[in-house]
Design a protein around this motif. Structure first.
Motif, PDB file in Angstrom:
ATOM      1  N   TYR A 223      -2.116  -5.164   4.056  1.00 19.14           N
ATOM      2  CA  TYR A 223      -2.816  -4.098   4.772  1.00 19.14           C
ATOM      3  C   TYR A 223      -2.269  -3.967   6.204  1.00 19.14           C
TER       4      TYR A 223
ATOM      5  N   GLU B 296      -1.271   6.754   0.913  1.00 16.58           N
ATOM      6  CA  GLU B 296      -2.690   7.093   0.808  1.00 16.58           C
ATOM      7  C   GLU B 296      -3.589   5.871   0.918  1.00 16.58           C
TER       8      GLU B 296
ATOM      9  N   ARG C 119      -3.541   3.024  -1.148  1.00 15.02           N
ATOM     10  CA  ARG C 119      -3.915   2.438  -2.431  1.00 15.02           C
ATOM     11  C   ARG C 119      -2.721   1.689  -3.004  1.00 15.02           C
ATOM     12  N   HIS C 120      -2.861   1.210  -4.229  1.00 14.60           N
ATOM     13  CA  HIS C 120      -1.784   0.446  -4.855  1.00 14.60           C
ATOM     14  C   HIS C 120      -1.370   1.139  -6.149  1.00 14.60           C
ATOM     15  N   GLU C 121      -0.064   1.346  -6.309  1.00 18.67           N
ATOM     16  CA  GLU C 121       0.492   1.934  -7.527  1.00 18.67           C
ATOM     17  C   GLU C 121       1.635   1.033  -7.988  1.00 18.67           C
TER      18      GLU C 121
ATOM     19  N   PHE D 265       0.826  -1.200   0.000  1.00 18.30           N
ATOM     20  CA  PHE D 265       0.000   0.000   0.000  1.00 18.30           C
ATOM     21  C   PHE D 265       0.865   1.256   0.000  1.00 18.30           C
TER      22      PHE D 265
ATOM     23  N   THR E  89      -2.736   1.632 -11.727  1.00 18.30           N
ATOM     24  CA  THR E  89      -3.696   1.360 -10.656  1.00 18.30           C
ATOM     25  C   THR E  89      -4.775   0.352 -11.029  1.00 18.30           C
ATOM     26  N   THR E  90      -4.913   0.004 -12.318  1.00 18.68           N
ATOM     27  CA  THR E  90      -6.009  -0.891 -12.717  1.00 18.68           C
ATOM     28  C   THR E  90      -5.579  -1.998 -13.681  1.00 18.68           C
TER      29      THR E  90
ATOM     30  N   HIS F 295      -5.394  -5.864  -3.174  1.00 20.42           N
ATOM     31  CA  HIS F 295      -5.417  -5.898  -1.712  1.00 20.42           C
ATOM     32  C   HIS F 295      -5.242  -7.318  -1.175  1.00 20.42           C
TER      33      HIS F 295
ATOM     34  N   ASN G 191      -8.864  -1.343  -8.206  1.00 13.53           N
ATOM     35  CA  ASN G 191      -7.661  -1.238  -7.389  1.00 13.53           C
ATOM     36  C   ASN G 191      -7.701  -2.185  -6.184  1.00 13.53           C
ATOM     37  N   ASP G 192      -8.889  -2.481  -5.690  1.00 11.65           N
ATOM     38  CA  ASP G 192      -9.026  -3.392  -4.553  1.00 11.65           C
ATOM     39  C   ASP G 192      -8.563  -4.808  -4.872  1.00 11.65           C
TER      40      ASP G 192
END
Length: 342
Positions: free
Chosen positions: A180, A107, A109-111, A104, A131-132, A175, A171-172
């Motif tokens: 996390y 922020e 999220r995942h990049e 993560f 991101t996608t 995860h 983006n999830d």
């Protein structure tokens, strides 16, 4: 009598030559490497106290990726196909910090970053801030083959993906609960840093990972590919070494190299390219070049590398506590390891 001596000498010479052919040909043939493959799943502080069940999961993940590349290369496939398929396998495995299972950002999220390079042409494709895209390494290959450019970032990388048929996800999708929890701990530790403490030292002690593959194919071509979720809790827009051609990923006619570790240090020393250049301009072996970068340019705990040269020689070294890694060649030499000595 003179003719007899000449005839005897001829017989002796013929016997020596025949013996030499019989003794040398099989050895020469067996030593020739037709293809070779190496991969990594990240380097850093990897405790040897890992539960046996977790160790087994990592070994199996490395084995599965190795088999993926083996199927390509043993059937005469290209080094490029092999490294792309190997990295896709690792991106799909949530154990590793690439694709699903990426860390993560600050922020939450995942990049994702990725790069691929063809040693025979110096063709390259790289992306940062995705991101996608489910498998960033496949989009990187499309950048290399279908675009006049080499490197796309952020929104531009996503826009380029819109023009292709690569699989997209929310983006999830990237995860995992383990990442996390790792992110929550990293945030707590970052907040606890006092002015007297060094953020530099804290970053070096943070475990970070990457996946990568290098290959030498039966046509004598080399290729390298690397993919990552980056550094846990990384700040807005941070770019690591992976998509920087020559730093975390590089391939030419001499060698193919993929790096893992502390990206900032790997970038400062343009590490992957330095290994290839040291070989070319110093006449050094692959092992010697890797030792030079790890011991003379980087600090202990900074990085690990996998590499293969244009003779099919493989080297996998690190100055960290461990590196998830595996290798295989056409002669059946096979390695799957995490720590220095197993």
């Amino acid at each position: 009598m003179k003719h007899l001596y000449t005839f005897i000498s001829f017989l002796i010479l013929f016997a020596v030559l025949l013996s030499g052919c019989e003794n040398q040909s099989p050895e020469t043939e067996s030593e020739t490497v037709q293809w070779a493959l190496a991969l990594h799943g990240g380097a850093g502080t990897i405790s040897q106290d890992l539960p046996d069940s977790i160790k087994q999961e990592y070994y199996e993940g490395l084995e599965q990726a190795l088999r993926t590349g083996e199927l390509v290369l043993r059937d005469g496939g290209s080094a490029l196909d092999a490294v792309e398929q190997v990295v896709r396998s690792l991106e799909d495995n949530p154990l590793f910090n690439a694709g699903r299972g990426s860390v993560f950002t600050k922020e939450g999220r995942h990049e994702l970053d990725a790069a691929i390079m063809d040693g025979s042409t110096l063709g390259a494709g790289a992306l940062t801030g995705l991101t996608t895209v489910k498998n960033p390494i496949s989009l990187a290959r499309k950048v290399m083959t279908d675009s006049p450019h080499i490197f796309f970032s952020g929104n531009g990388a996503e826009t380029y993906a819109d023009q292709t048929d690569v699989e997209r996800v929310d983006n999830d999708y990237f995860h995992t609960d383990r990442r996390y929890e790792q992110w929550e701990r990293a945030q707590e530790e970052a907040r606890a840093i006092t002015p007297e403490e060094s953020i530099h030292d804290w970053i070096k002690d943070t475990k970070f990972g990457t996946v990568g593959a290098v290959a030498y194919d039966s046509n004598g071509n080399l290729a390298a590919a690397t993919s990552t979720g980056g550094m846990t809790n990384k700040q807005f827009g941070r770019v690591g070494d992976v998509p920087i051609i020559g730093s975390g990923t590089f391939a030419n006619h001499i060698a193919a190299i993929s790096a893992t570790g502390w990206g900032e240090q790997i970038m400062r020393n343009v590490s992957a390219n330095t290994i290839a250049n040291y070989m070319e301009f110093k006449g050094a072996s692959l092992d010697e070049a890797m030792d030079f970068v790890l011991n003379e340019r980087l600090d202990p705990g900074d990085a690990g590398f996998i590499a293969v040269d244009n003779q099919g020689n493989i080297s996998m070294k690190m100055n960290t506590a461990g590196m998830f890694r595996a290798s295989l060649n056409s002669n059946g030499d096979r390695t799957v390891m995490i720590w220095e000595n197993e």
